[in-house]
Design an enzyme around this catalytic site. Sequence first.
Site, PDB file in Angstrom:
ATOM      1  N   GLN A 190       8.405  -3.198  16.709  1.00 43.97           N
ATOM      2  CA  GLN A 190       9.208  -3.989  15.760  1.00 43.97           C
ATOM      3  C   GLN A 190      10.473  -3.215  15.352  1.00 43.97           C
ATOM      4  O   GLN A 190      11.570  -3.773  15.288  1.00 43.97           O
ATOM      5  CB  GLN A 190       8.357  -4.313  14.528  1.00 43.97           C
ATOM      6  CG  GLN A 190       9.145  -4.903  13.380  1.00 43.97           C
ATOM      7  CD  GLN A 190       8.260  -5.326  12.225  1.00 43.97           C
ATOM      8  OE1 GLN A 190       7.679  -6.380  12.250  1.00 43.97           O
ATOM      9  NE2 GLN A 190       8.155  -4.504  11.190  1.00 43.97           N
TER      10      GLN A 190
ATOM     11  N   ARG B  46      -3.521  -5.310   6.536  1.00 43.93           N
ATOM     12  CA  ARG B  46      -4.670  -5.971   7.173  1.00 43.93           C
ATOM     13  C   ARG B  46      -5.922  -5.097   7.189  1.00 43.93           C
ATOM     14  O   ARG B  46      -6.994  -5.597   7.514  1.00 43.93           O
ATOM     15  CB  ARG B  46      -4.305  -6.404   8.593  1.00 43.93           C
ATOM     16  CG  ARG B  46      -3.343  -7.591   8.622  1.00 43.93           C
ATOM     17  CD  ARG B  46      -3.166  -8.139  10.031  1.00 43.93           C
ATOM     18  NE  ARG B  46      -2.456  -9.395  10.055  1.00 43.93           N
ATOM     19  CZ  ARG B  46      -1.163  -9.544  10.404  1.00 43.93           C
ATOM     20  NH1 ARG B  46      -0.460  -8.495  10.758  1.00 43.93           N
ATOM     21  NH2 ARG B  46      -0.604 -10.732  10.394  1.00 43.93           N
TER      22      ARG B  46
ATOM     23  N   HIS C 153       0.864  -1.187   0.000  1.00 44.65           N
ATOM     24  CA  HIS C 153       0.000   0.000   0.000  1.00 44.65           C
ATOM     25  C   HIS C 153       0.900   1.237   0.000  1.00 44.65           C
ATOM     26  O   HIS C 153       2.143   1.110  -0.026  1.00 44.65           O
ATOM     27  CB  HIS C 153      -0.954  -0.015   1.203  1.00 44.65           C
ATOM     28  CG  HIS C 153      -0.267  -0.291   2.503  1.00 44.65           C
ATOM     29  ND1 HIS C 153       0.636   0.583   3.066  1.00 44.65           N
ATOM     30  CD2 HIS C 153      -0.316  -1.354   3.341  1.00 44.65           C
ATOM     31  CE1 HIS C 153       1.094   0.097   4.191  1.00 44.65           C
ATOM     32  NE2 HIS C 153       0.544  -1.102   4.393  1.00 44.65           N
TER      33      HIS C 153
ATOM     34  N   GLY D 284       1.830   3.147   2.220  1.00 46.73           N
ATOM     35  CA  GLY D 284       2.810   3.186   3.315  1.00 46.73           C
ATOM     36  C   GLY D 284       4.112   2.520   2.878  1.00 46.73           C
ATOM     37  O   GLY D 284       5.207   3.067   3.077  1.00 46.73           O
ATOM     38  N   HIS D 285       3.993   1.325   2.275  1.00 43.40           N
ATOM     39  CA  HIS D 285       5.199   0.640   1.783  1.00 43.40           C
ATOM     40  C   HIS D 285       5.885   1.485   0.706  1.00 43.40           C
ATOM     41  O   HIS D 285       7.117   1.614   0.685  1.00 43.40           O
ATOM     42  CB  HIS D 285       4.839  -0.705   1.136  1.00 43.40           C
ATOM     43  CG  HIS D 285       4.265  -1.716   2.068  1.00 43.40           C
ATOM     44  ND1 HIS D 285       2.969  -2.168   1.974  1.00 43.40           N
ATOM     45  CD2 HIS D 285       4.823  -2.390   3.097  1.00 43.40           C
ATOM     46  CE1 HIS D 285       2.749  -3.070   2.905  1.00 43.40           C
ATOM     47  NE2 HIS D 285       3.849  -3.221   3.605  1.00 43.40           N
TER      48      HIS D 285
ATOM     49  N   GLU E 144       7.389   3.092  10.945  1.00 44.31           N
ATOM     50  CA  GLU E 144       7.189   3.366  12.376  1.00 44.31           C
ATOM     51  C   GLU E 144       5.823   2.895  12.865  1.00 44.31           C
ATOM     52  O   GLU E 144       5.559   2.916  14.057  1.00 44.31           O
ATOM     53  CB  GLU E 144       7.341   4.872  12.643  1.00 44.31           C
ATOM     54  CG  GLU E 144       8.782   5.321  12.603  1.00 44.31           C
ATOM     55  CD  GLU E 144       8.962   6.783  12.936  1.00 44.31           C
ATOM     56  OE1 GLU E 144       7.957   7.525  12.995  1.00 44.31           O
ATOM     57  OE2 GLU E 144      10.122   7.193  13.110  1.00 44.31           O
ATOM     58  N   LYS E 145       4.930   2.484  11.957  1.00 48.69           N
ATOM     59  CA  LYS E 145       3.635   1.974  12.432  1.00 48.69           C
ATOM     60  C   LYS E 145       3.864   0.786  13.374  1.00 48.69           C
ATOM     61  O   LYS E 145       3.212   0.654  14.392  1.00 48.69           O
ATOM     62  CB  LYS E 145       2.731   1.551  11.277  1.00 48.69           C
ATOM     63  CG  LYS E 145       1.354   1.164  11.805  1.00 48.69           C
ATOM     64  CD  LYS E 145       0.437   0.685  10.746  1.00 48.69           C
ATOM     65  CE  LYS E 145       0.590  -0.758  10.423  1.00 48.69           C
ATOM     66  NZ  LYS E 145       0.111  -1.686  11.434  1.00 48.69           N
ATOM     67  N   ASP E 146       4.817  -0.062  12.998  1.00 47.58           N
ATOM     68  CA  ASP E 146       5.200  -1.182  13.865  1.00 47.58           C
ATOM     69  C   ASP E 146       6.375  -0.701  14.719  1.00 47.58           C
ATOM     70  O   ASP E 146       7.516  -1.101  14.507  1.00 47.58           O
ATOM     71  CB  ASP E 146       5.570  -2.393  13.005  1.00 47.58           C
ATOM     72  CG  ASP E 146       4.375  -2.882  12.211  1.00 47.58           C
ATOM     73  OD1 ASP E 146       3.490  -3.508  12.812  1.00 47.58           O
ATOM     74  OD2 ASP E 146       4.306  -2.599  11.005  1.00 47.58           O
TER      75      ASP E 146
HETATM   76  O1  PAF Z   1       6.543  -5.401   9.026  1.00 43.80           O
HETATM   77  C1  PAF Z   1       6.510  -6.374   8.246  1.00 43.80           C
HETATM   78  O2  PAF Z   1       5.916  -6.329   7.166  1.00 43.80           O
HETATM   79  C2  PAF Z   1       7.206  -7.668   8.647  1.00 43.80           C
HETATM   80  O3  PAF Z   1       7.103  -7.903  10.017  1.00 43.80           O
HETATM   81  C3  PAF Z   1       8.660  -7.749   8.183  1.00 43.80           C
HETATM   82  C4  PAF Z   1       9.529  -6.689   8.860  1.00 43.80           C
HETATM   83  C5  PAF Z   1       8.745  -7.590   6.680  1.00 43.80           C
HETATM   84  C6  PAF Z   1       9.259  -9.119   8.570  1.00 43.80           C
HETATM   85  O4  PAF Z   1       8.533 -10.163   7.985  1.00 43.80           O
END
Ligand code: PAF
Length: 279
Positions: free
Chosen positions: A156, A190, A37, A39-40, A151-153
Site C-alpha cells: 500500500q 483486525r 492501536h 501502531g497508529h 510500513e505494515k501495509d
Molecule cells: O491503511 C489503512 O488504514 C487504509 O488503507 C487507509 C490508508 C487509511 C485508506 O483507507
Amino acid sequence: MASLTPIRRIDGLRDYVRGQRAEGRRVGLVPTMGALHDGHLSLVEAIGKQVDAVIVSIFVNPIQFAAHEDLDTYPRHEAEDLEKLAATCATAVFAPSAGEIYPTGFATSVAVEGPAMGLETDIRPHFFAGVGLVVTKLLLQALPDLAIFGEKDYQQLLVIRRIVSDLDIPVEIVGGPIIREADGLAMSSRNSYLSSGQREIAGRLNLVLRELAEASDPPDIAEAKAHDALLEAGFSAVDYACVRDAETLALPDKRTARRRALIAARLGDIRLIDNMEVR
Ligand code: PAF
C-alpha cells in the site's frame, strides 16, 4: 488534556488547514480507518516531530472492501479513538461520513498498476483502486505538507508513493516503522478478531518472516520453506510468502539493490500480513 472535536466536512478541513498555514505552521496528515492501536499512535507521534499541526483522518472506506469482506463488522470505536488521540500530539481529527466522501453521482476512479500488481491484488483485486481513490481524495482535500502511512501495509505504501508521484500531488509521503506486540505480531485493527488460540498461532508469523528474510537458501527454496512452516504453525492458508524488490515489488534479480520479505497468511477468515527488510 484538550479533547478533539471531529471535523465532519471537507470545507471544515480546508478551513482548518488554511488557518494553520496562515500562522506559518506545517501540516501533517495521518490517514486511518480508526480502531486506533499503538501502531497508529506511533505514526501520529512520528509525523508530529516533523510538522506543527497533525490531522488524523478516521474513515472506514467502503470501496476498499469487497462484498464478501468485513466492512459491516470492521471495528468502529470513534469515542475511544478520540480519547486516545487527545493524549497524543494530534491537533485535529477529520471523520467524514461516507456521503461526504462519495456523494450521490460520484463516478471517478483511480487505477494504478506498477507496484499494485500481484501480491495483495491477486487476492483482493478491488483493494488498491479503493485505497488509491480515498487516499488521493484525502490528500487533495487536506493538501498537507506530509502524510504518513505504516510500513505494515508495505505494498500500500509503495502504491501511494506511485500515485502521488504520477499525479503530481504536492505532498511528501513518509513511511512509519511497523509496531509489534511482545511476540512480534504486527499491530493491526483486525488482530481483535483473533481467538486466543488463533492469537498464539499468529505470533509465529513474524518468526517465519524473519527466517525468510535471513535465509541463505535460493529464493524459491526459502519461500517454499516459509510456506510449509506457516501451515505447520497452524495457519489455514498462505496467500504468499516471498522476497521481492523493495522498491518495485518485482521479482528480484542480480541488479536488485534492496529486497523485502512479505507474507500474507490466513487463520480461517482472518488474513494477516507482515513484511521485513532483507539485510
Ligand atoms: O491503511 C489503512 O488504514 C487504509 O488503507 C487507509 C490508508 C487509511 C485508506 O483507507
